[in-house]
Design a protein around this motif. Sequence first.
Motif, PDB file in Angstrom:
ATOM      1  N   ASP A 170       0.852  -1.190   0.000  1.00 21.32           N
ATOM      2  CA  ASP A 170       0.000   0.000   0.000  1.00 21.32           C
ATOM      3  C   ASP A 170       0.883   1.233   0.000  1.00 21.32           C
ATOM      4  O   ASP A 170       1.933   1.257   0.641  1.00 21.32           O
ATOM      5  CB  ASP A 170      -0.888  -0.013   1.240  1.00 21.32           C
ATOM      6  N   ARG A 171       0.495   2.267  -0.739  1.00 23.43           N
ATOM      7  CA  ARG A 171       1.260   3.512  -0.717  1.00 23.43           C
ATOM      8  C   ARG A 171       0.362   4.676  -1.125  1.00 23.43           C
ATOM      9  O   ARG A 171      -0.526   4.537  -1.949  1.00 23.43           O
ATOM     10  CB  ARG A 171       2.486   3.429  -1.622  1.00 23.43           C
ATOM     11  N   PRO A 172       0.599   5.849  -0.543  1.00 24.95           N
ATOM     12  CA  PRO A 172      -0.164   7.045  -0.899  1.00 24.95           C
ATOM     13  C   PRO A 172       0.546   7.802  -2.022  1.00 24.95           C
ATOM     14  O   PRO A 172       1.606   7.386  -2.494  1.00 24.95           O
ATOM     15  CB  PRO A 172      -0.138   7.845   0.391  1.00 24.95           C
ATOM     16  N   ASP A 173      -0.020   8.925  -2.410  1.00 23.20           N
ATOM     17  CA  ASP A 173       0.685   9.828  -3.327  1.00 23.20           C
ATOM     18  C   ASP A 173       1.598  10.768  -2.544  1.00 23.20           C
ATOM     19  O   ASP A 173       2.689  11.109  -3.004  1.00 23.20           O
ATOM     20  CB  ASP A 173      -0.325  10.652  -4.134  1.00 23.20           C
ATOM     21  N   LEU A 174       1.134  11.175  -1.354  1.00 20.68           N
ATOM     22  CA  LEU A 174       1.853  12.134  -0.514  1.00 20.68           C
ATOM     23  C   LEU A 174       1.778  11.677   0.937  1.00 20.68           C
ATOM     24  O   LEU A 174       0.850  10.959   1.322  1.00 20.68           O
ATOM     25  CB  LEU A 174       1.229  13.527  -0.643  1.00 20.68           C
ATOM     26  N   MET A 175       2.730  12.118   1.745  1.00 22.28           N
ATOM     27  CA  MET A 175       2.727  11.685   3.133  1.00 22.28           C
ATOM     28  C   MET A 175       3.579  12.619   3.988  1.00 22.28           C
ATOM     29  O   MET A 175       4.650  13.041   3.571  1.00 22.28           O
ATOM     30  CB  MET A 175       3.295  10.263   3.229  1.00 22.28           C
ATOM     31  N   PHE A 176       3.080  12.941   5.183  1.00 21.31           N
ATOM     32  CA  PHE A 176       3.932  13.585   6.180  1.00 21.31           C
ATOM     33  C   PHE A 176       4.969  12.568   6.650  1.00 21.31           C
ATOM     34  O   PHE A 176       4.639  11.419   6.950  1.00 21.31           O
ATOM     35  CB  PHE A 176       3.113  14.023   7.397  1.00 21.31           C
ATOM     36  N   TRP A 177       6.245  12.998   6.739  1.00 18.07           N
ATOM     37  CA  TRP A 177       7.274  12.111   7.262  1.00 18.07           C
ATOM     38  C   TRP A 177       8.442  12.955   7.753  1.00 18.07           C
ATOM     39  O   TRP A 177       8.782  13.972   7.152  1.00 18.07           O
ATOM     40  CB  TRP A 177       7.763  11.133   6.199  1.00 18.07           C
ATOM     41  N   GLN A 178       9.039  12.525   8.863  1.00 16.21           N
ATOM     42  CA  GLN A 178      10.151  13.269   9.443  1.00 16.21           C
ATOM     43  C   GLN A 178      11.325  13.294   8.450  1.00 16.21           C
ATOM     44  O   GLN A 178      11.834  12.247   8.062  1.00 16.21           O
ATOM     45  CB  GLN A 178      10.595  12.634  10.758  1.00 16.21           C
ATOM     46  N   PRO A 179      11.806  14.487   8.077  1.00 15.94           N
ATOM     47  CA  PRO A 179      12.828  14.603   7.035  1.00 15.94           C
ATOM     48  C   PRO A 179      14.260  14.561   7.558  1.00 15.94           C
ATOM     49  O   PRO A 179      15.133  15.298   7.091  1.00 15.94           O
ATOM     50  CB  PRO A 179      12.514  15.963   6.410  1.00 15.94           C
ATOM     51  N   SER A 180      14.521  13.695   8.542  1.00 11.60           N
ATOM     52  CA  SER A 180      15.857  13.617   9.141  1.00 11.60           C
ATOM     53  C   SER A 180      16.628  12.423   8.591  1.00 11.60           C
ATOM     54  O   SER A 180      16.040  11.472   8.062  1.00 11.60           O
ATOM     55  CB  SER A 180      15.749  13.499  10.659  1.00 11.60           C
ATOM     56  N   VAL A 181      17.952  12.453   8.752  1.00  5.20           N
ATOM     57  CA  VAL A 181      18.777  11.358   8.258  1.00  5.20           C
ATOM     58  C   VAL A 181      18.533  10.076   9.036  1.00  5.20           C
ATOM     59  O   VAL A 181      18.871   8.988   8.565  1.00  5.20           O
ATOM     60  CB  VAL A 181      20.279  11.712   8.307  1.00  5.20           C
ATOM     61  N   SER A 182      17.930  10.170  10.218  1.00  3.25           N
ATOM     62  CA  SER A 182      17.671   8.984  11.018  1.00  3.25           C
ATOM     63  C   SER A 182      16.320   8.347  10.727  1.00  3.25           C
ATOM     64  O   SER A 182      16.098   7.194  11.085  1.00  3.25           O
ATOM     65  CB  SER A 182      17.753   9.329  12.514  1.00  3.25           C
ATOM     66  N   THR A 183      15.409   9.078  10.092  1.00  2.90           N
ATOM     67  CA  THR A 183      14.052   8.577   9.895  1.00  2.90           C
ATOM     68  C   THR A 183      13.641   8.480   8.432  1.00  2.90           C
ATOM     69  O   THR A 183      12.942   7.544   8.045  1.00  2.90           O
ATOM     70  CB  THR A 183      13.042   9.470  10.649  1.00  2.90           C
ATOM     71  N   LEU A 184      14.076   9.408   7.610  1.00  5.08           N
ATOM     72  CA  LEU A 184      13.719   9.373   6.193  1.00  5.08           C
ATOM     73  C   LEU A 184      14.120   8.057   5.518  1.00  5.08           C
ATOM     74  O   LEU A 184      13.362   7.524   4.700  1.00  5.08           O
ATOM     75  CB  LEU A 184      14.348  10.578   5.475  1.00  5.08           C
ATOM     76  N   PRO A 185      15.282   7.475   5.843  1.00  2.90           N
ATOM     77  CA  PRO A 185      15.665   6.227   5.172  1.00  2.90           C
ATOM     78  C   PRO A 185      14.719   5.059   5.426  1.00  2.90           C
ATOM     79  O   PRO A 185      14.723   4.092   4.663  1.00  2.90           O
ATOM     80  CB  PRO A 185      17.047   5.918   5.765  1.00  2.90           C
ATOM     81  N   PHE A 186      13.893   5.132   6.473  1.00  2.23           N
ATOM     82  CA  PHE A 186      13.044   3.991   6.802  1.00  2.23           C
ATOM     83  C   PHE A 186      11.899   3.774   5.817  1.00  2.23           C
ATOM     84  O   PHE A 186      11.209   2.759   5.891  1.00  2.23           O
ATOM     85  CB  PHE A 186      12.482   4.142   8.221  1.00  2.23           C
ATOM     86  N   VAL A 187      11.670   4.731   4.907  1.00  2.00           N
ATOM     87  CA  VAL A 187      10.678   4.504   3.859  1.00  2.00           C
ATOM     88  C   VAL A 187      11.365   4.229   2.514  1.00  2.00           C
ATOM     89  O   VAL A 187      10.748   4.342   1.466  1.00  2.00           O
ATOM     90  CB  VAL A 187       9.679   5.678   3.740  1.00  2.00           C
ATOM     91  N   GLN A 188      12.672   3.866   2.583  1.00  2.00           N
ATOM     92  CA  GLN A 188      13.431   3.494   1.391  1.00  2.00           C
ATOM     93  C   GLN A 188      13.270   4.537   0.272  1.00  2.00           C
ATOM     94  O   GLN A 188      12.713   4.265  -0.788  1.00  2.00           O
ATOM     95  CB  GLN A 188      12.972   2.118   0.888  1.00  2.00           C
ATOM     96  N   PRO A 189      13.724   5.772   0.504  1.00  2.00           N
ATOM     97  CA  PRO A 189      13.467   6.862  -0.452  1.00  2.00           C
ATOM     98  C   PRO A 189      13.975   6.592  -1.860  1.00  2.00           C
ATOM     99  O   PRO A 189      13.310   6.954  -2.836  1.00  2.00           O
ATOM    100  CB  PRO A 189      14.171   8.058   0.188  1.00  2.00           C
ATOM    101  N   ARG A 190      15.127   5.978  -1.987  1.00  3.22           N
ATOM    102  CA  ARG A 190      15.687   5.764  -3.326  1.00  3.22           C
ATOM    103  C   ARG A 190      14.760   4.906  -4.192  1.00  3.22           C
ATOM    104  O   ARG A 190      14.615   5.146  -5.385  1.00  3.22           O
ATOM    105  CB  ARG A 190      17.065   5.108  -3.219  1.00  3.22           C
ATOM    106  N   GLN A 191      14.126   3.928  -3.555  1.00  3.52           N
ATOM    107  CA  GLN A 191      13.224   3.064  -4.299  1.00  3.52           C
ATOM    108  C   GLN A 191      11.803   3.607  -4.386  1.00  3.52           C
ATOM    109  O   GLN A 191      11.110   3.387  -5.385  1.00  3.52           O
ATOM    110  CB  GLN A 191      13.163   1.666  -3.652  1.00  3.52           C
ATOM    111  N   ASN A 192      11.352   4.301  -3.363  1.00  6.93           N
ATOM    112  CA  ASN A 192       9.928   4.605  -3.239  1.00  6.93           C
ATOM    113  C   ASN A 192       9.511   6.043  -3.530  1.00  6.93           C
ATOM    114  O   ASN A 192       8.342   6.288  -3.831  1.00  6.93           O
ATOM    115  CB  ASN A 192       9.457   4.262  -1.816  1.00  6.93           C
ATOM    116  N   LEU A 193      10.436   6.994  -3.405  1.00  6.25           N
ATOM    117  CA  LEU A 193      10.030   8.399  -3.445  1.00  6.25           C
ATOM    118  C   LEU A 193      10.512   9.119  -4.690  1.00  6.25           C
ATOM    119  O   LEU A 193      11.553   8.780  -5.265  1.00  6.25           O
ATOM    120  CB  LEU A 193      10.573   9.130  -2.209  1.00  6.25           C
ATOM    121  N   LEU A 194       9.759  10.138  -5.088  1.00  2.00           N
ATOM    122  CA  LEU A 194      10.196  11.040  -6.150  1.00  2.00           C
ATOM    123  C   LEU A 194      11.299  11.941  -5.619  1.00  2.00           C
ATOM    124  O   LEU A 194      11.237  12.399  -4.481  1.00  2.00           O
ATOM    125  CB  LEU A 194       9.027  11.907  -6.628  1.00  2.00           C
ATOM    126  N   THR A 195      12.306  12.203  -6.427  1.00  3.70           N
ATOM    127  CA  THR A 195      13.300  13.198  -6.032  1.00  3.70           C
ATOM    128  C   THR A 195      12.761  14.587  -6.355  1.00  3.70           C
ATOM    129  O   THR A 195      12.044  14.785  -7.333  1.00  3.70           O
ATOM    130  CB  THR A 195      14.636  12.964  -6.749  1.00  3.70           C
TER     131      THR A 195
END
Length: 441
Positions: free
Chosen positions: A99-124
Amino acid sequence: MHRRVLPALALICAAGLAATACSDPTAGDAGADDAGQTAVNPTARLDGVKLTMWTAQNTVNAPKQVIDAFEKATGAEVDTQAIPDLYEQNVPTKLASGDRPDLMFWQPSVSTLPFVQPRQNLLTLDGEPWVSELGDTEKSLGVIDGKRYAAIVTSPAMLGVYYNKDVFRQAGIAEKDFPRSYDELLALGHRVADETDAAAFYEAGGDKWPLQWQMQVQLTDLDRQWWADLNAGKKKWTDPVVVGAIKKYKDKLLDAGLAQKNYRTGTFTGQADALWEGQAGMVLNVTSFQSQLQAKYSTAEIDKRIGWFPVANSSATGLYSPDQTNGVVAFKTGDEKRQDAARQFLAFWLGPDYPDYIKAMKIPSVQPSVPTPGGLPETSKAQVAALPKAIGVFQAKAIVAPDTHLYLADMIFGKKSPQQVAQAIQDQFAQVAKAQGAPGF
């Protein structure tokens, strides 16, 4: 939330989500399908386009103003979906299930952002026009390995000292006496304890998460290389400087009688009540404490009774602490029309709508060119002024944010020594870093 990153979150993401993301047909190499975007018209028509946005339960109304304005301007529909608490744990679980949304609030820190696998899942989002409009501190957030994955829509929480003005007057403390180091802060606490009936500090051992801040303030002299070495497995949380910070908190504040008598069971809401009523002279906490006061009292009432000042280990400097309402991420869904609409939503939020958004929310601006709304308490204005020179808390520096508050809670109940607290922090840090595949672990 302003509290913590759960260990379960990291392990879920490292194990389950990574495999799911890598096998997802939409989870290509970041930059391959979303680089070189042309300029976005933030008010272009989007009739018939429907977007979903995930939020935490306690922030479901945070994007309401911008969503209403965006829908009116573009004809798009944005469906807000509140994820049950604990948000930071349940979001990765939902993503791992596909399941995935189009947009989401998420903590933008180096300790938390990686937990949603940004390279694979997020738009740059590097090429978006609003990036250059952010303040320097805000620009530092939302970036992993040199690529931007989060739009910064609110300023990070500020960590500093809230104080009761009447208590300070009774203790003979003036602005010229405000501390320029943690040791001076403790000395100030002794003046409060000696000269008034108030406790110097109110500590919230019952809720646990605020316990981390007294330790955090003492780690601000550690340079960038120290954190880089920690993240590479070359330094450890058992370093004498960390153990020393934990020990000083125990010996020089708690055991020295500078906290209220019930500090083991004190609560976050109790902090606000005690400070307001003058039962405590100071509270060290983040902006959520400010929000708690603003929900109960007017600006004039706050200005009359409560002040704020920044402090670090060896300077009068504040600390910034990212939280999940600071950042908004956009997902790769495989639907280019929705992905473009998500980019447009962010361009609208941080473009033509931003002055209206921060006015409606009564919050500071993340864009120097857009003035912070009037009518904010002096405590809030002081935090805005301190932000450009603020130092990041360890959640903004370490690749994993250990649950220090849980181990500190064990300490205040006599279950762990300062050295054992540091070892527990290190053990969790190394375990999660290894599960994430971090080099050096």
